[in-house]
Design an enzyme around this catalytic site. Structure first.
Site, PDB file in Angstrom:
ATOM      1  N   THR A  13      15.144 -39.975 -85.661  1.00 38.32           N
ATOM      2  CA  THR A  13      15.449 -38.979 -84.617  1.00 38.32           C
ATOM      3  C   THR A  13      16.957 -38.793 -84.449  1.00 38.32           C
ATOM      4  O   THR A  13      17.483 -37.677 -84.614  1.00 38.32           O
ATOM      5  CB  THR A  13      14.819 -39.416 -83.266  1.00 38.32           C
ATOM      6  OG1 THR A  13      13.420 -39.598 -83.457  1.00 38.32           O
ATOM      7  CG2 THR A  13      15.065 -38.388 -82.183  1.00 38.32           C
ATOM      8  N   ARG A  45      14.317 -46.247 -94.877  1.00 34.97           N
ATOM      9  CA  ARG A  45      13.121 -46.734 -95.582  1.00 34.97           C
ATOM     10  C   ARG A  45      12.430 -45.590 -96.310  1.00 34.97           C
ATOM     11  O   ARG A  45      11.886 -45.770 -97.389  1.00 34.97           O
ATOM     12  CB  ARG A  45      12.137 -47.323 -94.572  1.00 34.97           C
ATOM     13  CG  ARG A  45      12.533 -48.685 -94.087  1.00 34.97           C
ATOM     14  CD  ARG A  45      11.287 -49.326 -93.485  1.00 34.97           C
ATOM     15  NE  ARG A  45      11.643 -50.518 -92.763  1.00 34.97           N
ATOM     16  CZ  ARG A  45      11.490 -50.678 -91.455  1.00 34.97           C
ATOM     17  NH1 ARG A  45      10.988 -49.710 -90.724  1.00 34.97           N
ATOM     18  NH2 ARG A  45      11.834 -51.804 -90.879  1.00 34.97           N
ATOM     19  N   LYS A 105      21.465 -49.965 -77.873  1.00 39.06           N
ATOM     20  CA  LYS A 105      21.765 -50.726 -76.646  1.00 39.06           C
ATOM     21  C   LYS A 105      21.112 -52.091 -76.638  1.00 39.06           C
ATOM     22  O   LYS A 105      21.657 -53.044 -76.081  1.00 39.06           O
ATOM     23  CB  LYS A 105      21.365 -49.931 -75.400  1.00 39.06           C
ATOM     24  CG  LYS A 105      19.928 -49.434 -75.372  1.00 39.06           C
ATOM     25  CD  LYS A 105      19.799 -48.081 -75.996  1.00 39.06           C
ATOM     26  CE  LYS A 105      18.368 -47.711 -76.280  1.00 39.06           C
ATOM     27  NZ  LYS A 105      18.134 -46.303 -76.336  1.00 39.06           N
ATOM     28  N   GLU A 129      28.982 -45.091 -77.400  1.00 34.40           N
ATOM     29  CA  GLU A 129      28.736 -44.092 -76.345  1.00 34.40           C
ATOM     30  C   GLU A 129      27.250 -43.719 -76.245  1.00 34.40           C
ATOM     31  O   GLU A 129      26.710 -43.546 -75.152  1.00 34.40           O
ATOM     32  CB  GLU A 129      29.571 -42.836 -76.627  1.00 34.40           C
ATOM     33  CG  GLU A 129      29.467 -41.772 -75.574  1.00 34.40           C
ATOM     34  CD  GLU A 129      30.008 -42.234 -74.222  1.00 34.40           C
ATOM     35  OE1 GLU A 129      31.215 -42.402 -74.091  1.00 34.40           O
ATOM     36  OE2 GLU A 129      29.200 -42.433 -73.305  1.00 34.40           O
ATOM     37  N   LYS A 205      20.961 -50.937 -70.830  1.00 33.94           N
ATOM     38  CA  LYS A 205      22.047 -49.988 -70.532  1.00 33.94           C
ATOM     39  C   LYS A 205      22.823 -50.417 -69.280  1.00 33.94           C
ATOM     40  O   LYS A 205      24.054 -50.336 -69.248  1.00 33.94           O
ATOM     41  CB  LYS A 205      21.459 -48.584 -70.345  1.00 33.94           C
ATOM     42  CG  LYS A 205      20.820 -48.032 -71.620  1.00 33.94           C
ATOM     43  CD  LYS A 205      19.932 -46.839 -71.312  1.00 33.94           C
ATOM     44  CE  LYS A 205      19.291 -46.275 -72.559  1.00 33.94           C
ATOM     45  NZ  LYS A 205      18.228 -45.318 -72.268  1.00 33.94           N
TER      46      LYS A 205
HETATM   47  P1  NDP Z   1      13.815 -43.688 -85.334  1.00 33.06           P
HETATM   48  O1  NDP Z   1      12.709 -44.668 -85.474  1.00 33.06           O
HETATM   49  O2  NDP Z   1      13.496 -42.264 -85.148  1.00 33.06           O
HETATM   50  O3  NDP Z   1      14.795 -43.815 -86.588  1.00 33.06           O
HETATM   51  C1  NDP Z   1      15.116 -45.016 -87.194  1.00 33.06           C
HETATM   52  C2  NDP Z   1      15.130 -44.784 -88.704  1.00 33.06           C
HETATM   53  O4  NDP Z   1      15.645 -45.954 -89.336  1.00 33.06           O
HETATM   54  C3  NDP Z   1      13.745 -44.536 -89.271  1.00 33.06           C
HETATM   55  O5  NDP Z   1      13.795 -43.502 -90.210  1.00 33.06           O
HETATM   56  C4  NDP Z   1      13.404 -45.870 -89.907  1.00 33.06           C
HETATM   57  O6  NDP Z   1      12.485 -45.767 -90.963  1.00 33.06           O
HETATM   58  C5  NDP Z   1      14.752 -46.310 -90.399  1.00 33.06           C
HETATM   59  N1  NDP Z   1      14.849 -47.750 -90.593  1.00 33.06           N
HETATM   60  C6  NDP Z   1      14.392 -48.747 -89.812  1.00 33.06           C
HETATM   61  N2  NDP Z   1      14.710 -49.930 -90.315  1.00 33.06           N
HETATM   62  C7  NDP Z   1      15.355 -49.714 -91.472  1.00 33.06           C
HETATM   63  C8  NDP Z   1      15.935 -50.550 -92.463  1.00 33.06           C
HETATM   64  N3  NDP Z   1      15.900 -51.884 -92.356  1.00 33.06           N
HETATM   65  N4  NDP Z   1      16.519 -49.971 -93.536  1.00 33.06           N
HETATM   66  C9  NDP Z   1      16.563 -48.636 -93.642  1.00 33.06           C
HETATM   67  N5  NDP Z   1      16.047 -47.779 -92.723  1.00 33.06           N
HETATM   68  C10 NDP Z   1      15.457 -48.319 -91.657  1.00 33.06           C
HETATM   69  O7  NDP Z   1      14.734 -44.213 -84.130  1.00 33.06           O
HETATM   70  P2  NDP Z   1      15.700 -43.363 -83.213  1.00 33.06           P
HETATM   71  O8  NDP Z   1      16.519 -42.445 -84.025  1.00 33.06           O
HETATM   72  O9  NDP Z   1      14.954 -42.837 -82.054  1.00 33.06           O
HETATM   73  O10 NDP Z   1      16.617 -44.525 -82.616  1.00 33.06           O
HETATM   74  C11 NDP Z   1      17.658 -45.108 -83.367  1.00 33.06           C
HETATM   75  C12 NDP Z   1      18.536 -45.926 -82.439  1.00 33.06           C
HETATM   76  O11 NDP Z   1      19.079 -45.065 -81.454  1.00 33.06           O
HETATM   77  C13 NDP Z   1      17.791 -47.020 -81.651  1.00 33.06           C
HETATM   78  O12 NDP Z   1      18.664 -48.111 -81.491  1.00 33.06           O
HETATM   79  C14 NDP Z   1      17.520 -46.358 -80.314  1.00 33.06           C
HETATM   80  O13 NDP Z   1      17.387 -47.297 -79.273  1.00 33.06           O
HETATM   81  C15 NDP Z   1      18.766 -45.553 -80.151  1.00 33.06           C
HETATM   82  N6  NDP Z   1      18.678 -44.404 -79.270  1.00 33.06           N
HETATM   83  C16 NDP Z   1      17.665 -43.503 -79.412  1.00 33.06           C
HETATM   84  C17 NDP Z   1      17.612 -42.392 -78.626  1.00 33.06           C
HETATM   85  C18 NDP Z   1      16.541 -41.360 -78.764  1.00 33.06           C
HETATM   86  O14 NDP Z   1      16.538 -40.409 -77.993  1.00 33.06           O
HETATM   87  N7  NDP Z   1      15.630 -41.491 -79.721  1.00 33.06           N
HETATM   88  C19 NDP Z   1      18.634 -42.140 -77.612  1.00 33.06           C
HETATM   89  C20 NDP Z   1      19.679 -43.149 -77.534  1.00 33.06           C
HETATM   90  C21 NDP Z   1      19.658 -44.238 -78.338  1.00 33.06           C
HETATM   91  P3  NDP Z   1      10.899 -45.948 -90.619  1.00 33.06           P
HETATM   92  O15 NDP Z   1      10.573 -44.853 -89.666  1.00 33.06           O
HETATM   93  O16 NDP Z   1      10.247 -45.842 -91.920  1.00 33.06           O
HETATM   94  O17 NDP Z   1      10.784 -47.288 -89.982  1.00 33.06           O
HETATM   95  N1  HSE Z   2      14.049 -44.542 -74.917  1.00 34.19           N
HETATM   96  C1  HSE Z   2      15.248 -44.138 -74.308  1.00 34.19           C
HETATM   97  C2  HSE Z   2      14.956 -43.276 -73.088  1.00 34.19           C
HETATM   98  C3  HSE Z   2      16.085 -43.368 -75.299  1.00 34.19           C
HETATM   99  O1  HSE Z   2      13.815 -42.898 -72.888  1.00 34.19           O
HETATM  100  O2  HSE Z   2      15.870 -43.007 -72.320  1.00 34.19           O
HETATM  101  C4  HSE Z   2      17.475 -43.157 -74.844  1.00 34.19           C
HETATM  102  O3  HSE Z   2      18.187 -44.340 -74.832  1.00 34.19           O
END
Ligand code: NDP
Ligand code: HSE
Length: 437
Positions: A13, A45, A105, A129, A205
């Site tokens: 995402t 992955r 976080k 951030e 957070k």
């Molecule tokens: P997602 O699950 O959407 O994306 C993570 C990606 O990383 C997936 O494509 C996953 O693959 C891949 N991945 C996981 N482990 C590995 C690895 N060891 N090697 C290579 N690729 C890997 O997560 P988000 O984008 O939602 O979140 C990412 C980070 O951002 C988290 O720390 C989250 O807490 C933070 N965050 C998210 C927000 C949000 O709105 N979504 C907002 C603020 C912070 P696969 O799916 O195959 O496991």
């Molecule tokens: N899971 C978190 C939320 C994503 O719902 O606010 C943003 O950190």
């Protein structure tokens, strides 16, 4: 202008949003940063999906460790989440002299002290951030914009998923499960949604904000954490009748002898701006001694809002990459050797007003017993509603709002009230915050 090279770990995402915004706004971002910021390699992955997203010019691999070892990469953007592999990757990137940008976080709240210490030793930046309140630049505001102030307290709606759930349940009468599924579909929820629902994500957070606000080490293990899973719809209704709204708040408050650090459902007056923050929106209210109250509002989750914060960090790191490490903004706002040992206070020492709901037998003298227990513990009552028992029932709901009292005394009162013969079941307690600056 030599570009700065970025290795992106995780193109889900937030990673996908980061790639999209960086590509779309490349020209303006370069004008701001002073040189192009280019993603040269992506690890995920799902290599096929990653390839589809970034095209043929970018290296794509499923081996994230190859990126943190790559001498051609200047900045690692960690967007895979979790605190196992992510920790190894971040520590290895730092050891290899790379700057790190992360939205993680959980990782920083649990391992922040060792990560920041390692970064300090190696003279690299760890920017985060996006880890707090998604697209809202709250870290920048706390760390730089408010640096003249002695911060007194901050309180935030810092989990979009739970705020979305509370809003949709209240406004549309939808079930908890339905709204949670929608939050997951929209990409708001954590990989493990219990982190959202049980308040853990908000506590991660709040922990980071407390450290920056008060200049204390990161201490997630000392935070008090309660989520929304045991919240009853009837309390949302009674709160509204009394002029309050229930929000999951992350609170960090300076007291004379320590810091309160807590996350729990909280009654706040409906007339406050922050009480009207709905859906997945986030808001953080900060009280500084010089500036007074300031409120920061915006999207706290989702692909592009979070990417906005990730890229702001990329721009910052790019601008400062060649600066003397001593002249950069400290990770936790205060110089690393100037952190304070102000303790996190145990919950028993916390002082709040409270909402108490009890099921009381409808007979004379019952309320007198309850109010006597409260008075004996020096807890005064601010408001009360007493309902008629429903037809065929002999117990009715009584709701009391107390003035500010010590948690320890409220606990003792609840214990005594629950022991009364005329009280049925458990007393529901929800803490209140006036948030009136
Ligand atoms: P997602 O699950 O959407 O994306 C993570 C990606 O990383 C997936 O494509 C996953 O693959 C891949 N991945 C996981 N482990 C590995 C690895 N060891 N090697 C290579 N690729 C890997 O997560 P988000 O984008 O939602 O979140 C990412 C980070 O951002 C988290 O720390 C989250 O807490 C933070 N965050 C998210 C927000 C949000 O709105 N979504 C907002 C603020 C912070 P696969 O799916 O195959 O496991
Ligand atoms: N899971 C978190 C939320 C994503 O719902 O606010 C943003 O950190």
């Amino acid at each position: 202008m030599k570009p700065i090279n970025v290795g992106l770990l995780g193109i889900g995402t937030v990673g996908g949003g980061t790639h999209a915004v960086l590509t779309r706004n490349q020209e303006e971002i370069t004008r701001r940063a002073g040189r192009p910021i280019q993603i040269v390699a992506v690890a995920d992955r799902n290599v096929e999906r990653a390839r589809e997203l970034v095209g043929a010019d970018v290296t794509v691999t499923d081996d994230a460790f190859s990126l943190v070892k790559d001498p051609n990469i200047d900045i690692i953007v960690e967007l895979i989440g979790g605190y196992t592999t992510a920790l190894d990757l971040v520590m290895m990137a730092i050891e290899n002299g790379k700057h790190v940008v992360t939205a993680n976080k959980a990782l920083l709240a649990v391992h922040g002290n060792e990560i920041f210490a390692a970064a300090q030793r190696k003279g690299v930046m760890v920017a985060f951030e996006a880890a707090v309140a998604g697209g809202i630049p709250i870290i920048k505001a706390l760390r730089e914009g408010l640096s003249a102030n002695r911060i007194q307290w901050l309180a935030g709606i810092i989990n979009g998923t739970t705020n979305f759930i509370l809003s949709e349940m209240r406004d549309k009468g939808l079930s908890f499960e339905t709204v949670l599924k929608e939050a997951q579909r929209l990409g708001y929820a954590e990989a493990d949604p219990t982190f959202d629902i049980e308040g853990i994500d908000a506590a991660h957070k709040a922990t980071l904000m407390a450290s920056i606000a008060f200049g204390i080490p990161v201490q997630f293990d000392k935070a008090h954490v309660e989520g929304i899973s045991s919240l009853d719809a009837i309390d949302i209704k009674y709160a509204e009748q009394l002029g309050y709204r229930i929000k999951l708040l992350g609170i960090a408050k300076r007291q004379v002898n320590g810091v309160e650090l807590r996350v729990h459902p909280t009654l706040i007056p409906t007339k406050r701006l922050i009480a009207n923050v709905e859906g997945a929106m986030n808001a953080v209210l900060v009280q500084g001694d010089a500036v007074g109250a300031t409120l920061y509002y915006g999207k706290g989750a989702g692909a592009e809002p979070t990417a906005s914060a990730v890229i702001a960090d990329l721009v910052d790191v790019t601008r400062l990459a060649t600066a003397d490490p001593q002249n950069r903004v400290p990770h936790l706002a205060f110089q690393p050797d100037q952190l304070s040992d102000l303790p996190i206070l145990p919950l028993e020492e916390v002082e709040t007003a409270c909402y108490l709901r009890l099921r009381a037998l409808d007979k004379p003298g019952v309320l007198a017993d309850v109010t006597r227990i409260l008075a004996d513990l020096n807890i005064s009552i601010e408001a009360m509603i007493q309902n008629e028992p429903a037809e065929g029932e002999d117990h009715a709901d009584v709701v009391l709002l107390t003035h500010v009292a010590r948690e320890k005394d409220i606990n003792a009162a609840i214990h005594k009230i629950e022991a009364l013969q005329s009280i049925h079941g458990k007393v529901t307690r929800i803490r209140m915050e006036a948030l009136n600056g």
